[in-house]
Design an enzyme around this catalytic site. Structure first.
Site, short mmCIF file in Angstrom:
data_model
loop_
_atom_site.label_atom_id
_atom_site.label_comp_id
_atom_site.label_asym_id
_atom_site.label_seq_id
_atom_site.Cartn_x
_atom_site.Cartn_y
_atom_site.Cartn_z
N CYS A 37 -20.13 -24.24 36.22
CA CYS A 37 -21.36 -24.86 35.75
C CYS A 37 -22.47 -23.83 35.53
O CYS A 37 -23.32 -24.00 34.65
CB CYS A 37 -21.84 -25.95 36.72
N HIS A 289 -24.62 -27.42 42.47
CA HIS A 289 -24.27 -27.64 41.06
C HIS A 289 -25.45 -27.32 40.15
O HIS A 289 -26.61 -27.59 40.50
CB HIS A 289 -23.86 -29.11 40.89
#
Length: 329
Positions: A37, A289
């Site tokens: 990510c 994340h």
């Protein structure tokens, strides 16, 4: 003003187009192959950097590229074209993942890394590609590539002797600015105001004054001497002393006037418009994340969370715990 002029111009400033030359719906999302990510958010933010996308979509680099093997500019050119022109809802950034070690030796496939470090390494790799085969360029000429013409600016550091008021100026090129948000950081403007406030140098840092001919107490003030066309700001969320994440909300505007933070504060406002942000969710900086928000060429905002691209509004964008901010003049 003491800044060396480039002997050659690698990429002429007048060739940069700040507005989108093609207006269309947002491009594809990017699949996450396990802790990728941090790569996806930077690729998306760079894809929606209009002057860079305009250049990459023109094929200007690849048409004349002489580099053998890996070339970050050719990789970015192919990637941006795939994202913006693909009919698929999501694609795999395979070329970038395959050549991850060429972008930064410290990056390990499958391991969570820092998005800011990946941004810096990506720009460095793009800069190396622009200078490939140009071994004879002076430093000032190297700072006229398409990378520096878009993202590059200059900081001015002025040290003032507190005894005789003599000043010493120095200049340094930058591609991004990292900001300490630990103290006095309720908003981006207060952080920037603190950055340009003169600070007294510690006793051990005191400089030797040429006029006084001895070590003297001094103050130092850092200002933006030449603003970049695209300003990239990092709100440092890792506390270097404790290693914990700084989770405070720092307010940031949709439109930022850089004039108060310039060496020359007189004149017209120097307005920048927010077009992308990166957000980190998670309790610590070593896990969690990354996702981002970007403004597409159609003028609308989208949340880009790996393969998902969803429309949102500016109020949602401005309410995030931002890590990276991208502003364009």
């Amino acid at each position: 003003e003491g800044m060396a002029l480039p002997q050659r111009i690698v990429f002429p400033l007048e060739k940069i187009c700040m507005g989108w030359q093609q207006r269309q719906r947002p491009g594809a999302g990017l699949f996450n192959l396990g802790n990728t990510c941090y790569i996806n958010v930077i690729l998306q933010c760079l894809t929606y950097t209009a002057p860079l996308a305009n250049y990459l979509l023109s094929y200007e680099h690849s048409r004349s590229c002489q580099q053998q093997g890996f070339c970050m500019m050719c990789t970015m050119e192919a990637h941006v074209r795939r994202v913006l022109c693909s009919p698929a809802s999501a694609i795999l950034p395979g070329a970038v993942l395959k050549d991850l070690k060429f972008i930064g030796e410290e990056f390990e496939y499958g391991r969570q890394e820092n998005a800011y470090e990946f941004l810096r390494c990506t720009l460095s790799a793009m800069q190396r590609a622009c200078l490939s085969g140009r071994c004879d360029l002076d430093i000032s000429s190297q700072e006229t590539t398409i990378v520096h013409q878009i993202f590059g600016g200059f900081m001015k550091s002025r040290v003032t002797c507190l005894s005789c008021q003599a000043v010493v100026d120095s200049y340094k090129a930058f591609l991004d600015v990292s900001l300490d948000i630990r103290v006095r950081a309720s908003s981006l403007t207060t952080v920037l105001e603190d950055c340009v406030t003169p600070k007294q140098l510690d006793q051990e840092d005191c400089f030797r004054c040429v006029k006084c001919k001895k070590k003297a107490a001094a103050s130092k003030r850092v200002t933006v001497h030449r603003a970049p066309r695209v300003l990239m700001l990092c709100l440092e969320r890792a506390d270097q002393q404790t290693g914990t994440k700084i989770s405070k909300f720092v307010e940031y505007p949709e439109y930022l006037d850089l004039r108060p933070y310039m060496s020359d504060t007189a004149g017209e406002p120097l307005l920048c418009s927010l077009y992308a942000i990166v957000v980190h969710s998670g309790d610590t900086c070593l896990e969690g994340h990354f996702f981002c928000y970007a403004k597409a060429s159609n003028g609308l905002w989208y949340k880009m969370d790996d393969e998902f691209v969803d429309k949102c509004d500016i109020h949602t964008v401005l309410g995030q715990q931002a890590y990276l901010l991208f502003y364009a003049r």
